[in-house]
Design an enzyme around this catalytic site. Structure first.
Site, PDB file in Angstrom:
ATOM      1  N   TYR A   6       0.847  -1.210   0.000  1.00 18.10           N
ATOM      2  CA  TYR A   6       0.000   0.000   0.000  1.00 18.10           C
ATOM      3  C   TYR A   6       0.875   1.251   0.000  1.00 18.10           C
ATOM      4  CZ  TYR A   6      -3.735   3.224   1.441  1.00 18.10           C
ATOM      5  OH  TYR A   6      -4.641   4.266   1.504  1.00 18.10           O
ATOM      6  N   ALA A  28       2.600   1.798  -3.351  1.00 16.84           N
ATOM      7  CA  ALA A  28       1.660   2.290  -4.368  1.00 16.84           C
ATOM      8  C   ALA A  28       1.373   3.775  -4.153  1.00 16.84           C
ATOM      9  CB  ALA A  28       0.357   1.489  -4.299  1.00 16.84           C
ATOM     10  N   ILE A  87      -9.019   8.311   7.789  1.00 18.29           N
ATOM     11  CA  ILE A  87     -10.380   8.814   7.596  1.00 18.29           C
ATOM     12  C   ILE A  87     -11.356   7.668   7.837  1.00 18.29           C
ATOM     13  CG2 ILE A  87     -11.951   9.947   5.967  1.00 18.29           C
ATOM     14  CD1 ILE A  87      -9.380  11.582   6.589  1.00 18.29           C
TER      15      ILE A  87
END
Ligand code: NAD
Length: 270
Positions: free
Chosen positions: A177, A180, A210
């Site tokens: 992650y 990327a 979030i």
């Protein structure tokens, strides 16, 4: 409330979460909004709620992306704003990955196996395919439409790429992650330089944590994340949506190649 009046905007992965909130705020600001997601039904439900249109495609599939933007060209003729928002956490349906990530935050694990050993080639490739390839495929296809109009008002046409604080801070247990997202920040700066002579701006958003479906399954981690956040709480989708409205609008006409990071102070820069 008309900062995006007359603009057409496509937002990927916008059936829910941050993308859906960006779509809602863009629509309220006067934009014609096209919601993309994997499922046409899911995209259509959100589009109906905000008075937009829906188009489905997997952003990691270059042929499907080109076909979707061909539909955009035929139906709308122009495109002013692209938000490359679609993303995955890599934890979807993988309880082991979930546990490994939690392990990196736990003080009770004596000798955790290195999380990188558990990242399969497929998981690595899929992460880069959705986030980084998807951002590239959609930007390239969108620009074929954006570049057709020679009468661009300086700064009004623009692309926003969804990065993350993880792209600069890194995160144990999340190498794919973070890689990327770091790639997306590099892509943003390169494309911003390439397109500046053509009066097209390119920026990134780099959200902190979030509260969406993406991180709702990580509830055990939330107290630690809140403790690390100077403002003392997780972010809301609107914290990112309003930043997107700013970057997309002419109020940001001198802003390009930047990463705007609403993150509650979790990561401070510049
Ligand atoms: N939630 C957070 O804390 C957070 C933090 C930083 C960055 N982000 C980034 O913000 C973006 C949105 O995240 P979110 O929290 O709203 O997640 P979410 O899981 O709620 O929504 C992601 C959306 O993307 C869609 N999607 C996934 N793969 C796709 C594909 N291949 N093609 C088209 N659509 C696809 C999903 O169907 C879903 O509707 C992601 O890029 C994510 O990495 C989220």
């Amino acid at each position: 409330m008309s900062r995006l009046q007359g603009k057409t905007a496509l937002i990927t992965g916008a059936a829910r979460g941050i993308g859906a909130k960006i779509a809602q705020r863009f629509s309220e600001e006067g934009a014609k909004v096209i919601i993309n997601d994997l499922s046409l039904d899911a995209a259509q439900i959100t589009a109906d709620q905000i008075g937009g249109s829906a188009l489905a495609c997997d952003v990691s599939d270059p042929q499907a992306v080109d076909a979707m933007f061909e539909q955009v060209r035929r139906k709308f003729d122009s495109l002013d704003i692209l938000v490359n928002n679609a993303g995955i956490s890599g934890l979807e349906g993988d309880s082991d990955a979930h546990e490994r990530l939690l392990g990196t935050y736990s003080e009770n694990i004596d000798e955790p196996e290195l999380p990188i050993f558990s990242v399969t080639n497929e998981a690595w490739s899929k992460m880069l395919a959705v986030h980084l390839n998807g951002t590239f495929f959609c930007s390239r296809a969108a620009l074929r439409i954006m570049m057709r109009h020679g009468d661009r008002i300086a700064g009004s046409t623009n692309i926003i790429n969804m990065g993350s604080i993880m792209g600069t801070a890194g995160g144990a247990g999340a190498v794919a992650y973070c890689s990327a997202k770091a790639g997306i920040l590099g892509f943003t700066r390169s494309l911003a330089r390439e397109l500046a002579p053509h009066k097209i701006r390119v920026n990134a958003l780099a959200p902190g944590h979030i509260y969406t479906d993406m991180i709702s399954s990580l509830e055990d981690m939330h107290p630690a994340l809140v403790a690390q956040t100077p403002l003392g709480h997780l972010g809301e989708t609107d914290d990112i949506a309003w930043a997107a409205v700013y970057l997309a609008s002419n109020e940001a006409k001198f802003v390009t190649g930047q990463a705007l990071s609403p993150n509650g102070g979790w990561h401070m820069s510049q």
